[in-house]
Scaffold this motif. Structure first.
Motif, mmCIF file in Angstrom:
data_model
loop_
_atom_site.group_PDB
_atom_site.id
_atom_site.type_symbol
_atom_site.label_atom_id
_atom_site.label_comp_id
_atom_site.label_asym_id
_atom_site.label_seq_id
_atom_site.Cartn_x
_atom_site.Cartn_y
_atom_site.Cartn_z
ATOM 1 N N PHE A 126 -38.644 27.610 26.618
ATOM 2 C CA PHE A 126 -37.676 28.702 26.722
ATOM 3 C C PHE A 126 -37.484 29.214 28.144
ATOM 4 O O PHE A 126 -36.349 29.353 28.597
ATOM 5 C CB PHE A 126 -38.055 29.858 25.794
ATOM 6 C CG PHE A 126 -37.982 29.496 24.347
ATOM 7 C CD1 PHE A 126 -36.768 29.202 23.758
ATOM 8 C CD2 PHE A 126 -39.122 29.426 23.571
ATOM 9 C CE1 PHE A 126 -36.680 28.850 22.424
ATOM 10 C CE2 PHE A 126 -39.054 29.075 22.227
ATOM 11 C CZ PHE A 126 -37.832 28.791 21.658
ATOM 12 N N ARG A 127 -38.575 29.544 28.840
ATOM 13 C CA ARG A 127 -38.452 30.131 30.175
ATOM 14 C C ARG A 127 -37.598 29.251 31.099
ATOM 15 O O ARG A 127 -36.653 29.763 31.716
ATOM 16 C CB ARG A 127 -39.823 30.384 30.792
ATOM 17 C CG ARG A 127 -39.727 31.072 32.157
ATOM 18 C CD ARG A 127 -41.093 31.366 32.780
ATOM 19 N NE ARG A 127 -41.839 32.300 31.962
ATOM 20 C CZ ARG A 127 -43.040 32.041 31.415
ATOM 21 N NH1 ARG A 127 -43.627 30.879 31.611
ATOM 22 N NH2 ARG A 127 -43.651 32.953 30.684
ATOM 23 N N ARG A 129 -35.268 27.118 30.424
ATOM 24 C CA ARG A 129 -33.862 27.105 30.003
ATOM 25 C C ARG A 129 -33.181 28.441 30.276
ATOM 26 O O ARG A 129 -32.056 28.487 30.758
ATOM 27 C CB ARG A 129 -33.765 26.729 28.532
ATOM 28 C CG ARG A 129 -33.912 25.240 28.339
ATOM 29 C CD ARG A 129 -33.805 24.851 26.879
ATOM 30 N NE ARG A 129 -33.727 23.418 26.719
ATOM 31 C CZ ARG A 129 -34.745 22.583 26.863
ATOM 32 N NH1 ARG A 129 -35.934 23.031 27.194
ATOM 33 N NH2 ARG A 129 -34.594 21.286 26.693
ATOM 34 N N TYR A 130 -33.868 29.539 29.948
ATOM 35 C CA TYR A 130 -33.275 30.845 30.196
ATOM 36 C C TYR A 130 -33.106 31.087 31.701
ATOM 37 O O TYR A 130 -32.087 31.629 32.142
ATOM 38 C CB TYR A 130 -34.096 31.952 29.556
ATOM 39 C CG TYR A 130 -33.977 31.999 28.044
ATOM 40 C CD1 TYR A 130 -32.734 31.939 27.420
ATOM 41 C CD2 TYR A 130 -35.106 32.100 27.234
ATOM 42 C CE1 TYR A 130 -32.609 31.972 26.038
ATOM 43 C CE2 TYR A 130 -34.996 32.137 25.846
ATOM 44 C CZ TYR A 130 -33.749 32.080 25.258
ATOM 45 O OH TYR A 130 -33.635 32.114 23.891
ATOM 46 N N HIS A 133 -30.144 29.633 33.147
ATOM 47 C CA HIS A 133 -28.925 30.389 32.843
ATOM 48 C C HIS A 133 -28.970 31.800 33.442
ATOM 49 O O HIS A 133 -28.239 32.687 33.015
ATOM 50 C CB HIS A 133 -28.710 30.448 31.331
ATOM 51 C CG HIS A 133 -28.317 29.118 30.767
ATOM 52 N ND1 HIS A 133 -29.232 28.244 30.237
ATOM 53 C CD2 HIS A 133 -27.111 28.508 30.688
ATOM 54 C CE1 HIS A 133 -28.602 27.145 29.841
ATOM 55 N NE2 HIS A 133 -27.323 27.272 30.114
ATOM 56 N N VAL A 135 -31.436 34.158 33.491
ATOM 57 C CA VAL A 135 -32.291 35.191 32.914
ATOM 58 C C VAL A 135 -33.664 35.061 33.565
ATOM 59 O O VAL A 135 -34.368 34.069 33.364
ATOM 60 C CB VAL A 135 -32.416 35.039 31.379
ATOM 61 C CG1 VAL A 135 -33.323 36.121 30.807
ATOM 62 C CG2 VAL A 135 -31.044 35.077 30.728
ATOM 63 N N ILE A 141 -36.954 37.362 28.497
ATOM 64 C CA ILE A 141 -37.169 35.979 28.069
ATOM 65 C C ILE A 141 -38.017 35.945 26.797
ATOM 66 O O ILE A 141 -37.717 35.208 25.857
ATOM 67 C CB ILE A 141 -37.831 35.147 29.198
ATOM 68 C CG1 ILE A 141 -36.822 34.921 30.332
ATOM 69 C CG2 ILE A 141 -38.386 33.826 28.672
ATOM 70 C CD1 ILE A 141 -37.428 34.331 31.600
ATOM 71 N N MET A 144 -35.901 37.200 23.832
ATOM 72 C CA MET A 144 -34.909 36.200 23.446
ATOM 73 C C MET A 144 -35.585 35.012 22.751
ATOM 74 O O MET A 144 -35.068 34.487 21.754
ATOM 75 C CB MET A 144 -34.127 35.746 24.686
ATOM 76 C CG MET A 144 -33.242 36.840 25.256
ATOM 77 S SD MET A 144 -32.558 36.456 26.900
ATOM 78 C CE MET A 144 -31.425 35.144 26.481
ATOM 79 N N SER A 145 -36.737 34.616 23.245
ATOM 80 C CA SER A 145 -37.492 33.517 22.632
ATOM 81 C C SER A 145 -37.958 33.899 21.232
ATOM 82 O O SER A 145 -37.900 33.088 20.301
ATOM 83 C CB SER A 145 -38.701 33.156 23.505
ATOM 84 O OG SER A 145 -38.304 32.776 24.794
ATOM 85 N N GLN A 183 -28.208 28.194 24.195
ATOM 86 C CA GLN A 183 -29.656 28.111 24.165
ATOM 87 C C GLN A 183 -30.103 26.845 24.835
ATOM 88 O O GLN A 183 -31.175 26.565 25.111
ATOM 89 C CB GLN A 183 -30.187 28.165 22.733
ATOM 90 C CG GLN A 183 -29.823 29.438 22.029
ATOM 91 C CD GLN A 183 -30.434 30.651 22.657
ATOM 92 O OE1 GLN A 183 -31.587 30.633 23.077
ATOM 93 N NE2 GLN A 183 -29.690 31.710 22.774
#
Length: 183
Positions: A126-127, A129-130, A133, A135, A141, A144-145, A183
């Motif tokens: 996640f980190r 990818r965010y 974008h 974030v 993070i 959102m995850s 995502q």
């Protein structure tokens, strides 16, 4: 590195889960299926949940290996969305193939160090990818995850409760309709 006895015990449990619910599988039955003594079982595990967690980790390793093979065969090297068919189809197929152990995992998440697994997902999936974008806030993070994981977990839980009634393509469509493609 797992010993031969541990590998036999893991494989025995996974085989038995295809025949019976976890609550009905005794240590004796696991040992009998694995061809090892109870003392061997207790040399490695305190209880069946310890073995179950190791079996789950083993399945995760298998999935990662299968998934890497699947990705290598794909035509695109681009980073895909977490809800793309490239990611979802092999994952959902793996869940369907190992539905019993996933049901147990979802029912007993506290017994499986769920927080440790979540932290690994945030760090490794996640980190990056965010952040790609834009974030950067760590708490954002994590929120959102959490939102993403809760949604996927609930959809898969319902699918498992329905004995994976819907086909995988339909499940991909359902998940994609629920989660924005960024995502």
């Amino acid at each position: 590195m797992a010993t031969k006895a541990q590998i036999k015990l893991r494989q025995a449990l996974i085989l038995l889960l295809d025949e019976a619910d976890f609550d009905h599988i005794s240590v004796s039955k696991i040992c009998q299926t694995a061809g090892v003594n109870r003392s061997t079982f207790y040399a490695y595990y305190d209880n069946q949940y310890d073995l179950l967690e190791e079996a789950y980790e083993y399945l995760v390793e298998l999935f990662r290996a299968e998934f890497a093979t699947y990705q290598a065969a794909g035509s695109s090297n681009e980073e895909q969305s977490l809800v793309s068919e490239q990611y979802l189809k092999p994952y959902l197929q793996f869940v369907r193939d190992h539905a019993r152990i996933y049901r147990i995992y979802l029912t007993h998440q506290r017994d499986f160090h769920h927080q440790d697994r979540f932290d690994q997902l945030v760090a490794n999936i996640f980190r990056p990818r965010y952040q790609k974008h834009g974030v950067m806030d760590e708490e954002k993070i994590r929120y959102m995850s959490s939102f993403f994981m809760a949604g996927i977990t609930q959809v898969i839980s319902r699918w498992l409760r329905r004995d994976c009634h819907e086909d995988i393509d339909e499940m991909v469509e359902i998940i994609q309709a629920c989660i924005p493609q960024s995502q």
